[in-house]
Design a protein around this motif. Structure first.
Motif, PDB file in Angstrom:
ATOM      1  N   ARG A   1      27.144  14.747 -32.527  1.00 45.84           N
ATOM      2  CA  ARG A   1      27.950  15.587 -33.426  1.00 45.84           C
ATOM      3  C   ARG A   1      28.999  16.391 -32.685  1.00 45.84           C
ATOM      4  O   ARG A   1      30.011  16.784 -33.253  1.00 45.84           O
ATOM      5  CB  ARG A   1      27.049  16.596 -34.142  1.00 45.84           C
ATOM      6  CG  ARG A   1      26.319  16.062 -35.337  1.00 45.84           C
ATOM      7  CD  ARG A   1      25.385  17.142 -35.876  1.00 45.84           C
ATOM      8  NE  ARG A   1      24.542  16.631 -36.948  1.00 45.84           N
ATOM      9  CZ  ARG A   1      24.931  16.517 -38.200  1.00 45.84           C
ATOM     10  NH1 ARG A   1      26.144  16.887 -38.542  1.00 45.84           N
ATOM     11  NH2 ARG A   1      24.113  16.022 -39.115  1.00 45.84           N
ATOM     12  N   GLN A   2      28.753  16.659 -31.411  1.00 47.48           N
ATOM     13  CA  GLN A   2      29.673  17.516 -30.655  1.00 47.48           C
ATOM     14  C   GLN A   2      30.881  16.773 -30.089  1.00 47.48           C
ATOM     15  O   GLN A   2      31.840  17.401 -29.655  1.00 47.48           O
ATOM     16  CB  GLN A   2      28.926  18.192 -29.502  1.00 47.48           C
ATOM     17  CG  GLN A   2      27.837  19.151 -29.967  1.00 47.48           C
ATOM     18  CD  GLN A   2      27.053  19.695 -28.779  1.00 47.48           C
ATOM     19  OE1 GLN A   2      27.616  20.020 -27.738  1.00 47.48           O
ATOM     20  NE2 GLN A   2      25.740  19.781 -28.924  1.00 47.48           N
ATOM     21  N   TRP A   3      30.828  15.449 -30.075  1.00 45.61           N
ATOM     22  CA  TRP A   3      31.963  14.752 -29.443  1.00 45.61           C
ATOM     23  C   TRP A   3      32.555  13.589 -30.238  1.00 45.61           C
ATOM     24  O   TRP A   3      33.734  13.259 -30.066  1.00 45.61           O
ATOM     25  CB  TRP A   3      31.581  14.263 -28.034  1.00 45.61           C
ATOM     26  CG  TRP A   3      30.481  13.236 -27.970  1.00 45.61           C
ATOM     27  CD1 TRP A   3      29.147  13.474 -27.851  1.00 45.61           C
ATOM     28  CD2 TRP A   3      30.622  11.814 -28.009  1.00 45.61           C
ATOM     29  NE1 TRP A   3      28.448  12.293 -27.816  1.00 45.61           N
ATOM     30  CE2 TRP A   3      29.331  11.263 -27.908  1.00 45.61           C
ATOM     31  CE3 TRP A   3      31.716  10.939 -28.117  1.00 45.61           C
ATOM     32  CZ2 TRP A   3      29.096   9.874 -27.917  1.00 45.61           C
ATOM     33  CZ3 TRP A   3      31.485   9.566 -28.124  1.00 45.61           C
ATOM     34  CH2 TRP A   3      30.176   9.051 -28.026  1.00 45.61           C
ATOM     35  N   TRP A   4      31.772  12.968 -31.094  1.00 47.55           N
ATOM     36  CA  TRP A   4      32.268  11.735 -31.719  1.00 47.55           C
ATOM     37  C   TRP A   4      33.491  11.975 -32.612  1.00 47.55           C
ATOM     38  O   TRP A   4      34.308  11.088 -32.821  1.00 47.55           O
ATOM     39  CB  TRP A   4      31.134  11.053 -32.509  1.00 47.55           C
ATOM     40  CG  TRP A   4      31.493   9.680 -32.967  1.00 47.55           C
ATOM     41  CD1 TRP A   4      31.440   8.525 -32.250  1.00 47.55           C
ATOM     42  CD2 TRP A   4      31.993   9.324 -34.261  1.00 47.55           C
ATOM     43  NE1 TRP A   4      31.883   7.471 -33.010  1.00 47.55           N
ATOM     44  CE2 TRP A   4      32.216   7.935 -34.243  1.00 47.55           C
ATOM     45  CE3 TRP A   4      32.260  10.050 -35.421  1.00 47.55           C
ATOM     46  CZ2 TRP A   4      32.708   7.243 -35.353  1.00 47.55           C
ATOM     47  CZ3 TRP A   4      32.752   9.372 -36.527  1.00 47.55           C
ATOM     48  CH2 TRP A   4      32.974   7.978 -36.494  1.00 47.55           C
ATOM     49  N   HIS A   5      33.626  13.190 -33.132  1.00 50.95           N
ATOM     50  CA  HIS A   5      34.749  13.517 -34.021  1.00 50.95           C
ATOM     51  C   HIS A   5      36.095  13.494 -33.305  1.00 50.95           C
ATOM     52  O   HIS A   5      37.146  13.484 -33.951  1.00 50.95           O
ATOM     53  CB  HIS A   5      34.535  14.893 -34.659  1.00 50.95           C
ATOM     54  CG  HIS A   5      34.274  15.968 -33.646  1.00 50.95           C
ATOM     55  ND1 HIS A   5      35.252  16.420 -32.792  1.00 50.95           N
ATOM     56  CD2 HIS A   5      33.141  16.643 -33.317  1.00 50.95           C
ATOM     57  CE1 HIS A   5      34.733  17.354 -32.005  1.00 50.95           C
ATOM     58  NE2 HIS A   5      33.447  17.504 -32.289  1.00 50.95           N
ATOM     59  N   CYS A  28      25.213  12.438 -39.227  1.00 50.80           N
ATOM     60  CA  CYS A  28      24.983  11.745 -37.959  1.00 50.80           C
ATOM     61  C   CYS A  28      23.516  11.344 -37.923  1.00 50.80           C
ATOM     62  O   CYS A  28      22.648  12.143 -37.574  1.00 50.80           O
ATOM     63  CB  CYS A  28      25.341  12.640 -36.776  1.00 50.80           C
ATOM     64  SG  CYS A  28      25.147  11.791 -35.196  1.00 50.80           S
ATOM     65  N   GLU A  29      23.259  10.117 -38.363  1.00 48.22           N
ATOM     66  CA  GLU A  29      21.881   9.624 -38.425  1.00 48.22           C
ATOM     67  C   GLU A  29      21.707   8.511 -37.404  1.00 48.22           C
ATOM     68  O   GLU A  29      22.519   7.584 -37.347  1.00 48.22           O
ATOM     69  CB  GLU A  29      21.580   9.082 -39.825  1.00 48.22           C
ATOM     70  CG  GLU A  29      21.625  10.156 -40.906  1.00 48.22           C
ATOM     71  CD  GLU A  29      21.688   9.571 -42.316  1.00 48.22           C
ATOM     72  OE1 GLU A  29      21.715  10.382 -43.272  1.00 48.22           O
ATOM     73  OE2 GLU A  29      21.734   8.329 -42.456  1.00 48.22           O
ATOM     74  N   TYR A  52      27.488   7.423 -39.274  1.00 49.36           N
ATOM     75  CA  TYR A  52      28.311   8.570 -38.879  1.00 49.36           C
ATOM     76  C   TYR A  52      29.355   8.805 -39.969  1.00 49.36           C
ATOM     77  O   TYR A  52      30.029   7.870 -40.392  1.00 49.36           O
ATOM     78  CB  TYR A  52      29.088   8.289 -37.582  1.00 49.36           C
ATOM     79  CG  TYR A  52      28.272   8.097 -36.320  1.00 49.36           C
ATOM     80  CD1 TYR A  52      26.891   8.284 -36.285  1.00 49.36           C
ATOM     81  CD2 TYR A  52      28.912   7.709 -35.140  1.00 49.36           C
ATOM     82  CE1 TYR A  52      26.179   8.095 -35.104  1.00 49.36           C
ATOM     83  CE2 TYR A  52      28.206   7.526 -33.963  1.00 49.36           C
ATOM     84  CZ  TYR A  52      26.845   7.714 -33.951  1.00 49.36           C
ATOM     85  OH  TYR A  52      26.144   7.528 -32.788  1.00 49.36           O
ATOM     86  N   VAL A  53      29.479  10.048 -40.396  1.00 45.42           N
ATOM     87  CA  VAL A  53      30.560  10.396 -41.317  1.00 45.42           C
ATOM     88  C   VAL A  53      31.297  11.600 -40.767  1.00 45.42           C
ATOM     89  O   VAL A  53      30.680  12.579 -40.358  1.00 45.42           O
ATOM     90  CB  VAL A  53      30.021  10.723 -42.732  1.00 45.42           C
ATOM     91  CG1 VAL A  53      31.181  11.089 -43.669  1.00 45.42           C
ATOM     92  CG2 VAL A  53      29.233   9.547 -43.299  1.00 45.42           C
ATOM     93  N   MET A  54      32.615  11.484 -40.763  1.00 41.44           N
ATOM     94  CA  MET A  54      33.444  12.609 -40.332  1.00 41.44           C
ATOM     95  C   MET A  54      34.382  12.974 -41.466  1.00 41.44           C
ATOM     96  O   MET A  54      34.879  12.102 -42.171  1.00 41.44           O
ATOM     97  CB  MET A  54      34.264  12.216 -39.106  1.00 41.44           C
ATOM     98  CG  MET A  54      35.121  13.338 -38.579  1.00 41.44           C
ATOM     99  SD  MET A  54      36.190  12.804 -37.226  1.00 41.44           S
ATOM    100  CE  MET A  54      37.403  11.857 -38.112  1.00 41.44           C
TER     101      MET A  54
END
Lengths: 117, 159
Positions: free
Chosen positions: B41-45, B54-55, B66-68
């Protein structure tokens, strides 16, 4: 992230430049416009083959043609190829930015580990 | 910040895209950062929004999602399934961008120990394969790398 979506619109151009001879033609045209005869001699291919490749490149807009007297003169149309370049660059940019964030996460993790020691 | 090199992106074949990046951290940490939801969650965005989902069910046959959401409200969602999981070393997973459910890519991730540093190699086997098949006789085994190099110059001339 949008790279997957973009692929759908660029596959024609991808197809067109996937063939080495066609890339060679683009390479020659990248240095300036050329009549068909020049391309035939530079590539060492028979004229019908060159014409066939040029037709594919024209269909995706990768090259433009104009008539000069009795000559057909071809030139590169970079704009048509730009989506491919952009597609890859977008992918590269997204991942580079992700990795920069990941560097920061890893710094934090290492700090935590050091603190635990 | 560690100031690592930028990612290298190459096209080994016309339906593949490969990213290589080195990280200044041990392999176990890089693998954790890649597979634990709180860390992902801290970097993929990539700094472009907030991850709302984030499952990660990290086992063969397990799924991920992943949903952003970007600041303008656009939702960017990916999901897939893990095919292979070798903790600390390797992950093979499918990847589907939600708007194109028929277009699954297969990602192979390798985590390589470089004496305290880590090299991550991500190979994305793309759905362009169906297009490649139509060209299989035409000798495009060179891949698109040459074309990409060429286009680099072409695109610069367009700016």
């Amino acid at each position: 992230m949008r790279s997957v979506a973009r692929a759908a619109t660029t596959t024609d151009a991808f197809n067109a430049i996937a063939e080495p001879r066609r890339r060679q033609i683009l390479d020659v045209l990248a240095r300036g416009e050329r009549p068909v005869n020049d391309l035939v001699s530079e590539l060492g291919l028979a004229q019908p083959q060159v014409s066939k490749h040029l037709r594919v490149l024209r269909e995706v807009g990768a090259v433009d043609v104009r008539d000069e007297g009795r000559m057909r003169v071809y030139r590169l149309n970079g704009a048509a190829l730009r989506p491919i370049h952009d597609w890859v660059k977008d992918f590269e940019r997204t991942w580079s930015e992700r990795f920069e964030q990941l560097d920061a996460v890893l710094d934090d993790l290492q700090q935590e580990e050091d603190d635990d020691r | 910040m560690t100031g690592s090199a930028t990612a290298s992106v190459t096209l080994p074949a016309d339906d593949q895209i490969m990213i290589v990046r080195e990280f200044d951290a041990p392999r176990e940490l890089v693998f954790r950062a890649w597979t634990e939801p709180d860390l992902v969650r801290q970097w993929w965005h990539a700094g472009r929004g907030e991850m709302t989902v984030c499952e990660i069910d990290l086992r063969p046959g397990g799924s991920w999602r992943y949903v952003m959401v970007t600041p303008d409200g656009t939702e960017v969602a990916f999901h897939g399934e893990y095919r292979e999981v070798a903790p600390g070393e390797r992950i093979v997973q499918t990847e589907i961008y939600d708007p194109f459910p028929d277009a699954a890519a297969v990602d192979t991730l390798e985590f390589e120990d470089l004496d305290g540093r880590t090299r991550v190699t991500m190979l994305v086997q793309h759905r362009l394969k169906e297009h490649r098949d139509a060209h299989v006789e035409s000798g495009m085994e060179d891949g698109l790398q040459d074309a990409l190099d060429l286009l680099e110059g072409v695109a610069q001339s367009l700016v």
